[in-house]
Design a protein around this motif. Structure first.
Motif, PDB file in Angstrom:
ATOM      1  N   GLY A 136      59.703 -37.820  60.545  1.00 48.05           N
ATOM      2  CA  GLY A 136      59.241 -36.528  60.320  1.00 48.05           C
ATOM      3  C   GLY A 136      58.173 -36.282  59.483  1.00 48.05           C
ATOM      4  O   GLY A 136      56.927 -35.452  59.356  1.00 48.05           O
ATOM      5  N   LEU A 137      58.196 -37.215  58.310  1.00 45.49           N
ATOM      6  CA  LEU A 137      56.920 -37.119  57.445  1.00 45.49           C
ATOM      7  C   LEU A 137      55.647 -37.603  57.986  1.00 45.49           C
ATOM      8  O   LEU A 137      54.783 -36.872  57.757  1.00 45.49           O
ATOM      9  CB  LEU A 137      57.396 -38.169  56.240  1.00 45.49           C
TER      10      LEU A 137
ATOM     11  N   ILE B  66      57.511 -31.210  54.213  1.00 43.76           N
ATOM     12  CA  ILE B  66      56.737 -32.095  53.212  1.00 43.76           C
ATOM     13  C   ILE B  66      55.853 -32.647  53.768  1.00 43.76           C
ATOM     14  O   ILE B  66      54.649 -32.319  52.912  1.00 43.76           O
ATOM     15  CB  ILE B  66      57.895 -33.128  52.788  1.00 43.76           C
ATOM     16  N   GLY B  67      55.550 -33.065  54.816  1.00 47.01           N
ATOM     17  CA  GLY B  67      54.212 -33.850  55.267  1.00 47.01           C
ATOM     18  C   GLY B  67      53.283 -32.705  55.403  1.00 47.01           C
ATOM     19  O   GLY B  67      52.176 -32.724  55.154  1.00 47.01           O
TER      20      GLY B  67
ATOM     21  N   SER C  20      63.034 -32.902  60.213  1.00 50.26           N
ATOM     22  CA  SER C  20      62.534 -31.413  59.813  1.00 50.26           C
ATOM     23  C   SER C  20      62.221 -31.480  58.448  1.00 50.26           C
ATOM     24  O   SER C  20      60.900 -30.629  58.253  1.00 50.26           O
ATOM     25  CB  SER C  20      63.418 -30.258  60.302  1.00 50.26           C
ATOM     26  N   VAL C  21      62.844 -31.820  57.542  1.00 51.62           N
ATOM     27  CA  VAL C  21      62.676 -31.722  56.087  1.00 51.62           C
ATOM     28  C   VAL C  21      61.318 -32.682  55.917  1.00 51.62           C
ATOM     29  O   VAL C  21      60.371 -32.337  55.197  1.00 51.62           O
ATOM     30  CB  VAL C  21      63.683 -32.204  55.247  1.00 51.62           C
TER      31      VAL C  21
ATOM     32  N   ALA D 200      49.788 -41.644  58.499  1.00 49.58           N
ATOM     33  CA  ALA D 200      50.773 -40.763  59.130  1.00 49.58           C
ATOM     34  C   ALA D 200      51.237 -41.665  60.482  1.00 49.58           C
ATOM     35  O   ALA D 200      52.391 -41.651  60.684  1.00 49.58           O
ATOM     36  CB  ALA D 200      50.291 -39.325  59.675  1.00 49.58           C
ATOM     37  N   PHE D 201      50.279 -41.760  61.432  1.00 44.55           N
ATOM     38  CA  PHE D 201      50.547 -42.583  62.688  1.00 44.55           C
ATOM     39  C   PHE D 201      51.145 -44.009  62.390  1.00 44.55           C
ATOM     40  O   PHE D 201      52.067 -44.359  62.929  1.00 44.55           O
ATOM     41  CB  PHE D 201      49.326 -42.713  63.596  1.00 44.55           C
ATOM     42  N   GLY D 202      50.793 -44.549  61.431  1.00 47.50           N
ATOM     43  CA  GLY D 202      51.280 -45.946  61.014  1.00 47.50           C
ATOM     44  C   GLY D 202      52.952 -45.675  60.784  1.00 47.50           C
ATOM     45  O   GLY D 202      53.922 -46.591  61.038  1.00 47.50           O
ATOM     46  N   LEU D 203      53.161 -44.598  59.956  1.00 53.49           N
ATOM     47  CA  LEU D 203      54.517 -44.330  59.596  1.00 53.49           C
ATOM     48  C   LEU D 203      55.503 -44.007  60.635  1.00 53.49           C
ATOM     49  O   LEU D 203      56.784 -44.359  60.815  1.00 53.49           O
ATOM     50  CB  LEU D 203      54.614 -43.157  58.427  1.00 53.49           C
ATOM     51  N   VAL D 204      54.669 -43.381  61.736  1.00 54.52           N
ATOM     52  CA  VAL D 204      55.505 -42.891  62.948  1.00 54.52           C
ATOM     53  C   VAL D 204      55.744 -44.209  63.767  1.00 54.52           C
ATOM     54  O   VAL D 204      56.991 -44.403  64.238  1.00 54.52           O
ATOM     55  CB  VAL D 204      54.527 -42.021  63.752  1.00 54.52           C
TER      56      VAL D 204
END
Length: 486
Positions: free
Chosen positions: A383-384, A333-334, A328-329, A354-358
């Motif tokens: 979450g980010l 932030i994101g 959630s944090v 973003a999608f790569g991080l996921v």
């Protein structure tokens, strides 16, 4: 300066927004805090809810999926009604239905009544597109952008508070029903607040509501998900599974033909086929799959007793909420940082990152899930990535749309996203059901690894879709080209 689409005339914006309009953004922010609270606050309580009503872990996915199924219909319907009759009016109706549904969930004596309450909560996904359309109608572009960023940030902030507060309340009360009454009270309070100072949108579209589209889409989704739900035991080649799936596919095809021929379609199917925006909508569908679909499995994994199942940590609702807190944090932030990141590198690289991080986060879950610390670190990065995607996609899609159709555009984005979540709920329930052990009656560890693997694949494909969208994009979103000119 925001670029205009070829053939579109620039729409003059008010030089100075009325003070009442800018001040009311605070009320809309409060509604989004409530929305995030309700959407995520239930997650840590799902294992306790299963014990309370005698629900299996696989069936818990339907508690999430039913609400998303209703949202898949409510989002375009409320968006269209908002364009026709006013976004404030539909916002008030949505809040009233959400409040009623949340009360039903809190007092539900059975699994069936619980699903009814979740069905009534479907309009919760329509709040954000209605609010986006409202601020786009009443504010200049720059102010509207900032307002949208605040709304998305409030949604993620509410989600962060929801998990923790619900865990704390459950720990303090020790009574699931009393705990569930907390979000019910919050939802009920929002209804009279919506009558305080929210201004009505001024723009109105012509035409009528496509009730044939509403009926066909609802029937198609019910049939498809009913068929998928029948495969929870892992058997897909049965009449009880193939029949509803084939019927749903036929109804969906008929719905597409009806929408294409309708002068005022429920869903702008042609926009889904537009080469400039279609990849973004495809990415939004995949986003819904891994965002909504992973909520119930992650909670049940945390709550699983390792001495019985061989995996999990046996966590309480409060402990689960704390483990989910880094996610959630990261989302807050994101989402709040999306505008700053996009100004530097553009929306396409932001979404790809973003999608790569996921995708990497889900891969970590699949490989490293032996300790709470490993899962918490993965949740933070997950979450980010989700927060960055949530902050970027609405602005990208809405600003590529005619001003008179902003309600439909925002609704279409949310509809595609929630449709992905509804499908994921049924599919993940089937996956976990296929891995259910005969001794424990609960999914095996392999079922959860499969769910996380599906999430990683969906996020990876979303990266490719976002890259493809850039090739057809005409800087409609006001992107600044990256230094490499990609």
């Amino acid at each position: 300066m925001t670029a205009t689409a070829p053939g579109r005339a620039a729409v003059p914006q008010p030089a100075v927004p009325p003070r009442s309009v800018t001040a009311v953004v605070g009320l809309l922010v409060f509604f989004e805090v409530m929305s995030g609270f309700l959407q995520v606050g239930l997650a840590p309580l799902l294992p306790d809810l299963a014990d309370h009503l005698g629900i299996g872990s696989a069936d818990l996915n339907w508690v999430v999926s039913v609400q998303l199924l209703a949202a898949a219909v409510c989002v375009p319907l409320f968006g269209r009604l908002g364009d026709l009759y006013g976004h404030r009016r539909m916002l008030r109706i949505a809040l009233a239905l959400i409040a009623a549904g949340t009360v039903v969930v809190a007092l539900a004596p059975s699994y069936e009544v619980l699903l009814l309450g979740r069905l009534l909560q479907g309009p919760i996904a329509a709040l954000l597109p209605l609010e986006i359309a409202l601020v786009r109608d009443r504010l200049p572009v720059a102010d509207a952008r900032r307002a949208i960023a605040r709304l998305v940030g409030a949604l993620t902030l509410g989600a962060m508070a929801g998990g923790v507060v619900m865990g704390l309340v459950d720990s303090a009360f020790g009574d699931l029903r009393l705990t569930l009454l907390v979000p019910a009270v919050l939802a009920v309070v929002c209804v009279p607040i919506s009558f305080v100072a929210v201004p009505e949108s001024e723009g109105r579209a012509g035409g009528r509501v496509d009730w044939a589209g509403v009926t066909l889409l609802s029937a198609a989704m019910l049939s498809l998900l009913g068929g998928v739900g029948g495969a929870e035991g892992g058997s897909w080649l049965t009449a009880g599974v193939l029949g509803p799936i084939l019927l749903g596919a036929v109804l969906l095809a008929v719905w597409v033909m009806v929408e294409l021929r309708s002068a005022e379609p429920l869903v702008d199917v042609r926009a889904l086929a537009d080469r400039r925006t279609a990849p973004f909508y495809a990415a939004a569908f995949l986003f819904g799959v891994f965002f909504f679909g992973s909520q119930a499995p992650n909670s049940t994994f945390y709550a699983a007793d390792p001495e019985v199942t061989g995996y999990g940590f046996g966590l309480s609702a409060l402990a689960i909420s704390l483990v989910l807190l880094p996610a959630s944090v990261g989302s807050v932030i994101g989402s709040l940082g999306t505008a700053a990141v996009a100004r530097r590198i553009g929306y396409r690289p932001t979404l790809m990152g973003a999608f790569g991080l996921v995708a990497l986060s889900f891969l970590q879950f699949a490989v490293l899930h032996g300790s709470v610390g490993q899962m918490a670190v993965g949740s933070a990065f997950l979450g980010l990535g989700i927060g960055l995607a949530l902050g970027a996609m609405p602005t990208v899609i809405v600003e590529a749309t005619e001003p008179a159709r902003t309600g439909i555009a925002a609704a279409l984005y949310n509809n595609v996203k929630t449709l992905g979540g509804a499908v994921a709920g049924g599919v993940f329930a089937s996956v976990l059901g296929a891995f259910t052990g005969s001794a424990t009656g609960e999914p095996s560890e392999g079922g959860y690894v499969a769910v996380w693997g599906v999430g990683a694949v969906c996020a990876g494909v979303a990266v490719l879709m976002t890259l493809l969208a850039r090739r057809e994009e005409n800087l409609l979103q006001g992107d600044r080209p990256s230094p490499s000119g990609v």
